[in-house]
Design an enzyme around this catalytic site. Structure first.
Site, PDB file in Angstrom:
ATOM      1  N   ASN A 130       5.146  15.261  12.062  1.00 14.68           N
ATOM      2  CA  ASN A 130       4.518  14.196  13.752  1.00 14.68           C
ATOM      3  C   ASN A 130       5.784  14.007  14.559  1.00 14.68           C
ATOM      4  OD1 ASN A 130       2.067  12.789  12.672  1.00 14.68           O
ATOM      5  ND2 ASN A 130       3.201  12.200  11.147  1.00 14.68           N
TER       6      ASN A 130
ATOM      7  N   ASP B 121      -6.032  12.745  16.704  1.00 15.11           N
ATOM      8  CA  ASP B 121      -5.958  11.581  16.619  1.00 15.11           C
ATOM      9  C   ASP B 121      -6.092  10.374  16.972  1.00 15.11           C
ATOM     10  OD1 ASP B 121      -3.735  11.348  14.335  1.00 15.11           O
ATOM     11  OD2 ASP B 121      -1.869  11.131  15.708  1.00 15.11           O
TER      12      ASP B 121
ATOM     13  N   LYS C  38      -3.109  16.029   2.201  1.00 15.13           N
ATOM     14  CA  LYS C  38      -2.692  16.042   3.897  1.00 15.13           C
ATOM     15  C   LYS C  38      -1.275  16.092   4.213  1.00 15.13           C
ATOM     16  CE  LYS C  38      -3.999  13.618   7.537  1.00 15.13           C
ATOM     17  NZ  LYS C  38      -4.109  11.410   8.577  1.00 15.13           N
TER      18      LYS C  38
ATOM     19  N   CYS D 123      -2.106  18.831   9.629  1.00 11.69           N
ATOM     20  CA  CYS D 123      -2.361  17.137  10.656  1.00 11.69           C
ATOM     21  C   CYS D 123      -0.776  18.145  11.714  1.00 11.69           C
ATOM     22  CB  CYS D 123      -2.487  16.618   9.791  1.00 11.69           C
ATOM     23  SG  CYS D 123      -2.008  15.236  10.630  1.00 11.69           S
TER      24      CYS D 123
ATOM     25  N   ASP E 194       1.450  16.694   7.208  1.00  9.04           N
ATOM     26  CA  ASP E 194       1.213  15.963   8.294  1.00  9.04           C
ATOM     27  C   ASP E 194       2.397  16.512   9.086  1.00  9.04           C
ATOM     28  OD1 ASP E 194       0.716  14.477  10.833  1.00  9.04           O
ATOM     29  OD2 ASP E 194       0.506  13.055   9.537  1.00  9.04           O
TER      30      ASP E 194
END
Ligand code: DGJ
Length: 711
Positions: free
Chosen positions: A469, A529, A465, A507, A467
């Site tokens: 952020n 999310d 995964k 993500c 990510d």
């Protein structure tokens, strides 16, 4: 197919035509984009334009790649500051080159591949000899799709530097009509809403995002005739294969014609081209449908699954996963993870994903990004040992990374503070306590590639995964955002090529970078999310406009929902998540016996339907942005099966509001179908024309799933 007839070029897709021609003054003009035309030579049409002979003639003409500052003073597709210190330019046709059986290749960025389809590419070479500018426009057309993929290469043929300040990928003009621009704006945990903006005389709509492809605005837009719906009406789609700062600009001009373009956002962009240097824009995928949004979406879904996404997993069953994030957040150790994995395995899950918090000294979100070394206090047997233990349970093991980031409190930052994006004069903008690594620098890209690869080499990791952020900020110079995107693609390309057997899931704080550029490398993306079933109805509905349902990561999480506090039943959460890549994100060890049994049968059901969900045609039936109901369906391409999902958002007293009839699509009217759960038999024609009556339970957020099989 490409048909060249003298000065006319006719691109023909399955049911579409795109026609352009060289005007007698040498300008490349757009003639038509719409439903398929015959093989005419269009000479009558060309004569309609020959009286445009005034000094301002371009201001009235539809240009393929509108130039700047000369006689067309409308929105330009490109702009260069030339050696004479002005921005005027005008392009004339040099030649047309037809590349039979080939798709256009885009430097440094993902693009559509030919696959097993027949595709041809037109290269239109244009130039402005006065300033030494050359522009090569590429158009790829597939026999089997209704799409035209466009990009431009801009070359400095002068002996002085030239500054490019605007470089859209595609532009076209459509004639007077009632059009609306439909975009997918949003914010964190509320992505890809459907928003319609009417295009009135004189108004300009600039849909632009300013950062990564973003929660705030997706790089997809539709120009639709007013009243267009899922089945009827004309609509153009514009989808940019790009993960950076993008723009779709549309303006209703003086004669009420609409000029629309899509590409890199000119705000924040520039590129100085030295003599001989070129700049390549990302690919913009144009699509036309005369049968509403539904047909348009099918084109993008099929095209992206077959000709964009490079992963070997695109047409494979994706493992049903359990992710520990919302179950444990940072508070885990090996025993707790193994307990979750064991229970999930008993329920039938196939992949255990360890999320954030496994590395450095990370017990919260203020440290350690960049230090991709296991935290042995939490995980004494390391990632390798944990992966082995998960494998022994009979599950695959997956791992979370956020490779583009650096925490100021990290060994990496202490060693290389200059690797973080920041400008010396200012306090850097922190987002979730972290900075972004400068992927415009080769040594930083090399570090990221090696950091991720060494973890992947060391353990049996079958899923990653990836990510991201925090939003981009502190852009040190115009053009930096684009260079960053090129670095990101370089890193993704190297890692996915080195590990073709690893399934990657994108993500970005959920769904903040859900775009075709990411999908080229990672066949699924965590959609948002926000995993609340009711919020997901809109998020998944909006996302499906352009993106295949198999690309949407959809998980069942605990209630009250961690993002919005809503309580929905386990049934509603799972049924909403089936139309995507299914999984769980909760501490399953805390489930009651009854919940556990339910989870077990949900997983069994998803295993039964996942291939159909992935490979079938997705139909949106009721729009949650417009009412109290949301329904959608996937029908097998051979019309042998279908899955219907229907939801009533709020309960309304009075029985008539509790019953709703939903008309299915994509079935064979001549065939008979059994509704698997009830055993009832219906004609395809009945289900599609009269519709299936749904009796909802009398409570909020009631959903049903129905499976239909041909008999
Ligand atoms: C944001 C993601 O969307 C979540 O699923 C989770 O992975 C967190 N980041 C971890 O920090």
């Amino acid at each position: 197919m490409i048909i060249q007839n003298g000065k006319t070029i006719h691109l023909q897709g399955r049911d579409i035509s795109y026609v352009m021609f060289e005007h007698e003054h040498g300008d490349l003009l757009h003639f038509y984009f719409g439903k398929k035309l015959g093989d005419s030579d269009f000479s009558t049409f060309m004569s309609e334009w020959s009286d445009y002979d005034s000094d301002m003639y371009l201001d009235n003409l539809p240009q393929e790649y509108p130039s700047c500052g000369h006689s067309d003073l409308r929105m330009p597709a490109y702009e260069v500051e030339n050696q004479y210190g002005n921005c005027i330019s005008q392009l004339k046709v040099e030649e047309f080159i037809v590349h039979k059986g080939e798709t256009a290749q885009v430097d440094g960025m993902p693009y559509l591949m030919k696959g097993d389809k027949n595709a041809d590419t037109l290269e239109a070479v244009l130039s402005d000899k006065t300033i030494g500018l050359e522009v090569r426009l590429f158009y790829t057309v597939f026999d089997e799709y209704n799409i035209i993929a466009r990009n431009a290469v801009i070359i400095n043929r002068s002996d002085k530097p030239m500054k490019l300040t605007r470089a859209y990928s595609a532009s076209f003009d459509v004639y007077k009509d009632d059009y609306e621009l439909i975009t997918l704006p949003g914010l964190w945990a509320n992505e890809r809403n459907l928003v319609k903006t009417p295009l009135m005389w004189g108004n300009i709509v600039e849909a632009e995002n300013g950062r990564e492809s973003s929660h705030q605005l997706n790089p997809f837009a539709m120009l639709a005739k007013k009243g267009c719906n899922e089945e009827y009406g004309e609509v153009y789609g514009l989808s940019l294969i790009y993960s950076g700062n993008h723009s779709t600009a549309a303006k209703c001009e003086q004669r009420e014609e609409i000029r629309i373009m899509q590409g890199i956002n000119p705000h924040g962009f520039e590129k100085v081209l030295s003599p001989g240097e070129s700049f390549c824009t990302p690919q913009c995928v144009l699509c036309y449908s005369d049968e509403g949004f539904g047909k348009l979406s099918h084109e993008y879904h099929n095209l992206y699954m077959n000709n964009l996404m490079r992963s070997k997993f695109v047409h494979e069953d994706r493992p049903i996963l359990i992710n520990n994030w919302e179950g444990t957040y940072f508070d885990f150790n090996e025993d707790r993870l193994l307990a979750i994995a064991k229970k999930a395995k008993e329920a039938g899950a196939e992949l255990f994903v360890l999320d954030d918090g496994w590395f450095g000294k990370r017990d919260n979100d203020d440290c350690s990004l960049g230090d991709w070394v296991v935290n042995e206090k939490k995980l004494p047997s390391g990632i390798k040992g944990l992966a082995e233990k998960i494998n022994e349970l009979g599950m695959k093991f997956g791992l979370w990374f956020e490779p583009e980031m650096i925490s100021p409190d990290s060994d990496l930052y202490r060693a290389h503070p200059d690797w973080a994006i920041q400008v010396p004069q200012r306090k850097p903008v922190l987002g979730r306590n972290q900075l972004i690594l400068d992927l415009t620098r080769d040594e930083v890209c090399e570090y990221v590639i090696e950091a991720v690869c060494s973890v992947l080499r060391d353990a049996n990791i079958e899923y990653v995964k990836w990510d991201f952020n925090r939003p981009m900020a502190d852009m040190p110079r115009p053009g930096f955002n684009h260079d960053y995107v090129l670095g990101f693609y370089k890193v993704m390309g190297a890692i996915t090529e080195a590990f073709p057997n690893v399934l990657f899931e994108g993500c970005c704080g959920g769904g903040g970078r859900f775009d075709p550029g990411v999908l080229a490398y990672m066949p699924q993306i965590w959609t948002s999310d926000n995993s609340d079933a009711v919020a997901r109805m809109k998020i998944q509905y909006g996302t499906s406009m352009c993106y295949p349902v198999s690309s949407m990561g959809c998980h069942v999480t605990a209630v009250p929902n961690h993002q919005n506090g809503r309580v929905t039943s386990l049934k509603t959460r799972a049924e909403t998540a089936y139309m995507g890549t299914f999984g769980y994100e909760l501490d399953i060890t805390k489930s009651s016996d009854e919940e556990f049994e339910q989870i077990k049968s949900q997983i069994e059901f998803d295993k039964k339907i996942r291939a159909l969900v992935r490979e079938g045609d997705f139909y949106r039936l009721q729009n949650p942005f417009e009412g109290n109901f949301c329904s959608w369906e996937v029908a097998a391409k051979d019309k042998s099966r279908a899955i219907l999902y229907a939801a009533k958002i709020l309960a309304v007293a009075g029985s008539s509001r509790n019953v709703e009839t939903v008309k299915l699509k994509g079935l064979d009217p001549e065939k008979q179908y059994r509704e698997v759960q009830s055993g009832e038999v219906f004609d395809g024609a009945y289900l599609m024309n009269r519709g299936k009556r749904i009796n909802y339970d009398m409570h909020d957020f009631a959903t049903v799933i129905m499976e239909f099989e041909e008999i």
